[in-house]
Design an enzyme around this catalytic site. Sequence first.
Site: not given
Length: 416
Positions: A178, A93, A14, A122
């Site tokens: 994922s 994050r 990606d 996210d």
Amino acid sequence: MAKKVCLAYSGGLDTSCILKYLLEEGYEVIAFMADVGQEEDFEAAKEKALKIGATRVYIEDLRREFIEELCYPAIACNAIYENVYLLGTSLARPVIARAQIAVAQKEGCFAVSHGCTGKGNDQVRFELAFYALQPTITVIAPWRDPVFYNKFKGRGDLLDYAAEKGIPVTSTKSKPWSMDENLAHCSYEAGILEDPNTTPPDDMWKLTVDPLKGPDTPDDFTITFEKGLPVKLEYDNGKTVTDALDLFLTANTIARKHGVGRIDIVENRFIGLKSRGCYETPGLTLLRSAHIDLEGLVLDREIRGLRDQFVTFNYAKLLYNGLYFSPEREFLEGSIAASQVNVNGSVRCRAFKGMFSVLGRWSDTEKLYDESESSMDEIGDFAPSDSTGFIAVNAIRLKKYGKAKEAAGQSLVKKL
């Protein structure tokens, strides 16, 4: 001169395609990679980004600040989302976003970019952090751009684009889920896991041993806390670690060996969708569980109640929702520290066959627990007769409640 964009780059399909796409849109791209403890060949990824066309690639080691600034406060307040999830992805994050903005500022980038899906948490976490850290920043989110997501409707389109543009890929087959990994955990979602009734296959789990196949001998260890934070881990008959990063890695090793920390849940995303996720959170599970146990020995009842009802719930919620860089987070962290002043002591623990258990606990400084007062074998300083008045006072309103029910013909007693 082309405008500069700092792209959060992983080396995967990606973000490799997004890197090429941004270059074709006329931007100069600075690639940024965050080392938060994931198993990754960073040098190979760097070479790949440069080959695709990135001007520079930054690889920032954020492991220590991830543990000390995010994971440890979460342990100190027993942070948990919806009673199950230990926030492994959410915790990473803030440090990633902060480091990315620092690189963007150093390079004079007008924008930052990421490869987050338009349906997930996210994108919210990263972008709220970006705007708090640099309010004037521009964010380029390709997976929310109709031009981009109509061009790349699936993995097959990305693979075709990669082949057309000469982007090296390691595989042409999609994984059936994922993954996102860091030092605290690994998450699994999407693909075959989108059916909430599909049992995760045995070969999906990456970090932990299948509890049924774990060692037949347990591992015993002792964790010492000061002001609610882990400061020492003693294990393997005499070995000791005190450095925060080493301590966390050791807790991970013990928990992974025994399959501790696996969960499978359906959770509520911030944007309003439900999501099925599977998580492995080995070391953080051990440390949080030991901390909870120690609080039972040393923490005042009313402080614990207030912390549990307000601080723990709201701190976990703001972490999950991406509001780390906010005034409420600063307020709550001050409250966490205030609640942990007396959380000092040690917990003897055991990991075995997917389970964590406590063998004992003690504190040399905090004396809220009094064996003599609590004992069934001696009177001590607490006179049992004192409970009579305590019960009588607490029964006043309950007697009135019972009389009111009787008067209304609604007796609380079930007739035999």
